[in-house]
Scaffold this active site. Structure first.
Site, PDB file in Angstrom:
ATOM      1  N   GLY A  49     -17.302 -44.141   4.759  1.00  0.00           N
ATOM      2  CA  GLY A  49     -16.724 -44.359   6.080  1.00  0.00           C
ATOM      3  C   GLY A  49     -17.029 -43.177   6.970  1.00  0.00           C
ATOM      4  O   GLY A  49     -17.289 -42.069   6.486  1.00  0.00           O
ATOM      5  N   GLN A  54     -15.817 -37.559  13.965  1.00  0.00           N
ATOM      6  CA  GLN A  54     -16.594 -36.775  12.998  1.00  0.00           C
ATOM      7  C   GLN A  54     -18.011 -36.503  13.477  1.00  0.00           C
ATOM      8  O   GLN A  54     -18.686 -35.627  12.939  1.00  0.00           O
ATOM      9  CB  GLN A  54     -16.654 -37.510  11.651  1.00  0.00           C
ATOM     10  CG  GLN A  54     -15.308 -37.597  10.959  1.00  0.00           C
ATOM     11  CD  GLN A  54     -15.463 -38.216   9.595  1.00  0.00           C
ATOM     12  OE1 GLN A  54     -15.447 -39.430   9.459  1.00  0.00           O
ATOM     13  NE2 GLN A  54     -15.638 -37.392   8.575  1.00  0.00           N
ATOM     14  N   GLU A 141      -9.991 -43.531   7.666  1.00  0.00           N
ATOM     15  CA  GLU A 141     -10.806 -43.513   8.888  1.00  0.00           C
ATOM     16  C   GLU A 141      -9.941 -43.669  10.143  1.00  0.00           C
ATOM     17  O   GLU A 141     -10.200 -43.019  11.172  1.00  0.00           O
ATOM     18  CB  GLU A 141     -11.883 -44.597   8.844  1.00  0.00           C
ATOM     19  CG  GLU A 141     -12.881 -44.474   7.689  1.00  0.00           C
ATOM     20  CD  GLU A 141     -13.481 -43.093   7.532  1.00  0.00           C
ATOM     21  OE1 GLU A 141     -13.662 -42.387   8.545  1.00  0.00           O
ATOM     22  OE2 GLU A 141     -13.774 -42.703   6.389  1.00  0.00           O
TER      23      GLU A 141
HETATM   24 NI    NI Z   1     -12.971 -38.348   6.571  1.00  0.00          NI
END
Ligand code: NI
Length: 175
Positions: A49, A54, A141
């Site tokens: 994921g 990110q 997530e």
């Molecule tokens: Ni993570």
């Protein structure tokens, strides 16, 4: 195809609440390109994921492998503005890692069954009933979109381990 740079723990982008995505934003080529690049980036680093913060994008979107029994034909799910509703009160501690916290594993309690709601990349509503590992991945997530990392969810740091030591000492305890 582009592999994106992954933000590591300590980067402020990982701690900010991400912004909702409007349905019309999904017509935006740059956003669709971001989704494709996130899928490529997730696969490149062998993640299950990846959430937009990110890769330094503060929007509510993640990509993840959510098949109960993943195989070579499994395709990544794309969730826009995801929301999690627990379908049970039962939580279970399971191992997690994170591309933003490389080479570390820890035991994290998560709901064992959830309903995941959001939009797909075309803006169509999606509702998925998930249990076990895919439910865990979706919770991990979605947390990223609220600036929450898996360390924050651990009830004890006793299980915190580097990947080498995880393989050596912990994998046999996995249930
Ligand atoms: Ni993570």
């Amino acid at each position: 195809m582009s592999i994106l740079k992954v933000a590591r723990m300590g980067h402020p982008v990982l701690r900010r609440r991400a912004e909702s995505i409007g349905r019309s934003d999904l017509k935006n080529r740059a956003l669709q390109q971001l989704i494709d690049d996130m899928i490529d980036t997730m696969h490149e680093y062998q993640g299950v994921g990846l959430a937009a913060p990110q890769v330094h994008e503060g929007v509510r979107l993640f990509v993840a492998m959510l098949d109960e029994e993943p195989d070579a034909n499994s395709v990544a799910s794309v969730l826009i503005n995801p929301e999690i509703e627990p379908a049970t009160r039962e939580q279970h501690a399971g191992w997690e890692g994170c591309l933003s916290i490389p080479d570390i594993r820890g035991l994290v309690p998560r709901y064992t069954e959830i309903t995941l709601r959001g939009l797909d990349r075309e803006g169509r509503p999606r509702e998925l009933a998930l249990k076990g590992f895919p439910a865990r991945v979706a919770q991990h997530e979605t947390d990223h979109l609220d600036g929450v990392l898996f360390f924050d969810r651990m009830t004890s740091f006793e299980s915190l381990t580097f990947l080498d030591e995880y393989s050596r000492y912990w994998t046999k305890d996995e249930d």
